[in-house]
Write a protein that holds these residues in place. Structure first.
Motif, PDB file in Angstrom:
ATOM      1  N   ASP A 108       2.220  42.713  25.801  1.00 47.97           N
ATOM      2  CA  ASP A 108       1.260  42.341  24.762  1.00 47.97           C
ATOM      3  C   ASP A 108       0.756  43.564  24.007  1.00 47.97           C
ATOM      4  O   ASP A 108       0.615  43.536  22.780  1.00 47.97           O
ATOM      5  CB  ASP A 108       0.076  41.579  25.363  1.00 47.97           C
ATOM      6  N   ALA A 109       0.479  44.629  24.737  1.00 49.98           N
ATOM      7  CA  ALA A 109      -0.025  45.846  24.089  1.00 49.98           C
ATOM      8  C   ALA A 109       1.009  46.437  23.144  1.00 49.98           C
ATOM      9  O   ALA A 109       0.666  46.911  22.051  1.00 49.98           O
ATOM     10  CB  ALA A 109      -0.419  46.881  25.147  1.00 49.98           C
ATOM     11  N   LEU A 110       2.268  46.384  23.533  1.00 52.29           N
ATOM     12  CA  LEU A 110       3.311  46.949  22.679  1.00 52.29           C
ATOM     13  C   LEU A 110       3.588  46.105  21.433  1.00 52.29           C
ATOM     14  O   LEU A 110       4.223  46.576  20.502  1.00 52.29           O
ATOM     15  CB  LEU A 110       4.592  47.166  23.490  1.00 52.29           C
ATOM     16  N   LYS A 111       3.091  44.885  21.410  1.00 51.40           N
ATOM     17  CA  LYS A 111       3.206  44.052  20.215  1.00 51.40           C
ATOM     18  C   LYS A 111       2.219  44.491  19.132  1.00 51.40           C
ATOM     19  O   LYS A 111       2.381  44.163  17.965  1.00 51.40           O
ATOM     20  CB  LYS A 111       2.960  42.580  20.564  1.00 51.40           C
ATOM     21  N   LEU A 112       1.180  45.218  19.541  1.00 53.44           N
ATOM     22  CA  LEU A 112       0.178  45.703  18.584  1.00 53.44           C
ATOM     23  C   LEU A 112       0.765  46.839  17.764  1.00 53.44           C
ATOM     24  O   LEU A 112       1.658  47.563  18.207  1.00 53.44           O
ATOM     25  CB  LEU A 112      -1.062  46.202  19.326  1.00 53.44           C
ATOM     26  N   THR A 113       0.208  47.037  16.587  1.00 52.49           N
ATOM     27  CA  THR A 113       0.623  48.178  15.766  1.00 52.49           C
ATOM     28  C   THR A 113       0.060  49.460  16.381  1.00 52.49           C
ATOM     29  O   THR A 113      -0.853  49.414  17.222  1.00 52.49           O
ATOM     30  CB  THR A 113       0.093  48.044  14.327  1.00 52.49           C
ATOM     31  N   THR A 114       0.577  50.576  15.951  1.00 50.91           N
ATOM     32  CA  THR A 114       0.080  51.859  16.434  1.00 50.91           C
ATOM     33  C   THR A 114      -1.414  51.994  16.160  1.00 50.91           C
ATOM     34  O   THR A 114      -2.178  52.437  17.015  1.00 50.91           O
ATOM     35  CB  THR A 114       0.843  53.027  15.762  1.00 50.91           C
ATOM     36  N   ALA A 124      -0.046  41.701  45.209  1.00 53.99           N
ATOM     37  CA  ALA A 124       0.532  42.877  44.553  1.00 53.99           C
ATOM     38  C   ALA A 124       1.622  42.455  43.573  1.00 53.99           C
ATOM     39  O   ALA A 124       1.715  43.000  42.470  1.00 53.99           O
ATOM     40  CB  ALA A 124       1.094  43.840  45.598  1.00 53.99           C
ATOM     41  N   LEU A 125       2.416  41.470  43.962  1.00 54.07           N
ATOM     42  CA  LEU A 125       3.460  40.967  43.083  1.00 54.07           C
ATOM     43  C   LEU A 125       2.847  40.360  41.827  1.00 54.07           C
ATOM     44  O   LEU A 125       3.294  40.611  40.714  1.00 54.07           O
ATOM     45  CB  LEU A 125       4.304  39.929  43.831  1.00 54.07           C
ATOM     46  N   THR A 126       1.781  39.593  42.009  1.00 53.98           N
ATOM     47  CA  THR A 126       1.076  38.989  40.887  1.00 53.98           C
ATOM     48  C   THR A 126       0.522  40.077  39.968  1.00 53.98           C
ATOM     49  O   THR A 126       0.638  39.987  38.749  1.00 53.98           O
ATOM     50  CB  THR A 126      -0.068  38.085  41.382  1.00 53.98           C
ATOM     51  N   MET A 127      -0.074  41.120  40.572  1.00 50.65           N
ATOM     52  CA  MET A 127      -0.628  42.212  39.770  1.00 50.65           C
ATOM     53  C   MET A 127       0.478  42.891  38.970  1.00 50.65           C
ATOM     54  O   MET A 127       0.288  43.214  37.805  1.00 50.65           O
ATOM     55  CB  MET A 127      -1.333  43.233  40.672  1.00 50.65           C
ATOM     56  N   GLY A 128       1.642  43.071  39.575  1.00 49.56           N
ATOM     57  CA  GLY A 128       2.760  43.687  38.861  1.00 49.56           C
ATOM     58  C   GLY A 128       3.176  42.868  37.654  1.00 49.56           C
ATOM     59  O   GLY A 128       3.437  43.400  36.575  1.00 49.56           O
ATOM     60  N   ILE A 129       3.216  41.557  37.831  1.00 51.69           N
ATOM     61  CA  ILE A 129       3.585  40.673  36.728  1.00 51.69           C
ATOM     62  C   ILE A 129       2.515  40.722  35.643  1.00 51.69           C
ATOM     63  O   ILE A 129       2.832  40.765  34.452  1.00 51.69           O
ATOM     64  CB  ILE A 129       3.809  39.234  37.241  1.00 51.69           C
ATOM     65  N   GLN A 130       1.253  40.735  36.047  1.00 57.61           N
ATOM     66  CA  GLN A 130       0.171  40.809  35.063  1.00 57.61           C
ATOM     67  C   GLN A 130       0.250  42.118  34.280  1.00 57.61           C
ATOM     68  O   GLN A 130       0.025  42.125  33.065  1.00 57.61           O
ATOM     69  CB  GLN A 130      -1.183  40.687  35.752  1.00 57.61           C
ATOM     70  N   LEU A 131       0.574  43.211  34.957  1.00 57.74           N
ATOM     71  CA  LEU A 131       0.690  44.496  34.264  1.00 57.74           C
ATOM     72  C   LEU A 131       1.846  44.480  33.279  1.00 57.74           C
ATOM     73  O   LEU A 131       1.734  45.014  32.170  1.00 57.74           O
ATOM     74  CB  LEU A 131       0.851  45.631  35.271  1.00 57.74           C
ATOM     75  N   GLU A 132       2.961  43.877  33.680  1.00 58.16           N
ATOM     76  CA  GLU A 132       4.098  43.775  32.768  1.00 58.16           C
ATOM     77  C   GLU A 132       3.730  42.957  31.525  1.00 58.16           C
ATOM     78  O   GLU A 132       4.099  43.321  30.409  1.00 58.16           O
ATOM     79  CB  GLU A 132       5.292  43.132  33.477  1.00 58.16           C
ATOM     80  N   MET A 133       3.000  41.869  31.734  1.00 60.08           N
ATOM     81  CA  MET A 133       2.582  41.037  30.608  1.00 60.08           C
ATOM     82  C   MET A 133       1.604  41.792  29.707  1.00 60.08           C
ATOM     83  O   MET A 133       1.691  41.714  28.478  1.00 60.08           O
ATOM     84  CB  MET A 133       1.958  39.738  31.115  1.00 60.08           C
ATOM     85  N   LEU A 134       0.678  42.537  30.308  1.00 64.47           N
ATOM     86  CA  LEU A 134      -0.278  43.324  29.539  1.00 64.47           C
ATOM     87  C   LEU A 134       0.449  44.375  28.711  1.00 64.47           C
ATOM     88  O   LEU A 134       0.161  44.561  27.525  1.00 64.47           O
ATOM     89  CB  LEU A 134      -1.293  43.985  30.471  1.00 64.47           C
ATOM     90  N   GLU A 135       1.413  45.047  29.339  1.00 68.23           N
ATOM     91  CA  GLU A 135       2.183  46.061  28.620  1.00 68.23           C
ATOM     92  C   GLU A 135       2.930  45.439  27.443  1.00 68.23           C
ATOM     93  O   GLU A 135       2.910  45.974  26.332  1.00 68.23           O
ATOM     94  CB  GLU A 135       3.170  46.741  29.568  1.00 68.23           C
TER      95      GLU A 135
END
Length: 111
Positions: free
Chosen positions: A50-56, A37-48
């Motif tokens: 990365d996603a926020l680095k994209l343009t709208t 679960a801790l690993t999944m939380g970290i992966q979600l934070e990383m995904l978020e």
């Protein structure tokens, strides 16, 4: 000598310190589930991040896909609610009989 770092390294090299913990597979499963679960939380934070680095404009196509996946979860929940109601109705109508847990477990205990 290279060593794993981060959560993956922690998961690979973590050793239980308590003899009780080492003997208890249940505790080991709980620890593994916690680490997962801790690993999944970290992966979600990383995904978020990365996603926020994209343009709208780049993020826009993903929004409908994510929203649709939430609808699928709601459909699954609805299906389970319907199934539970069906099973309750079967018990209440007498179409099926409940088996006491001791009897049900007896069926699966090796003799």
């Amino acid at each position: 000598m290279d060593r794993d770092v981060g959560i993956v390294g922690l998961m690979k090299h973590a050793q239980p310190t308590s003899p009780t913990l080492m003997r208890s597979s249940m505790c080991s499963h709980i620890l593994f589930d916690y680490m997962e679960a801790l690993t999944m939380g970290i992966q979600l934070e990383m995904l978020e991040a990365d996603a926020l680095k994209l343009t709208t404009g780049e993020r826009a196509p993903f929004a409908p896909l994510l929203l649709a996946s939430l609808d699928e979860d709601a459909q699954i929940e609805e299906a389970w609610a319907t199934e539970v109601e069906r099973r309750i109705a079967e018990v209440e109508s007498g179409a099926v009989q409940l088996i006491p847990i001791s009897g049900a477990l007896f069926e699966f205990v090796p003799r």
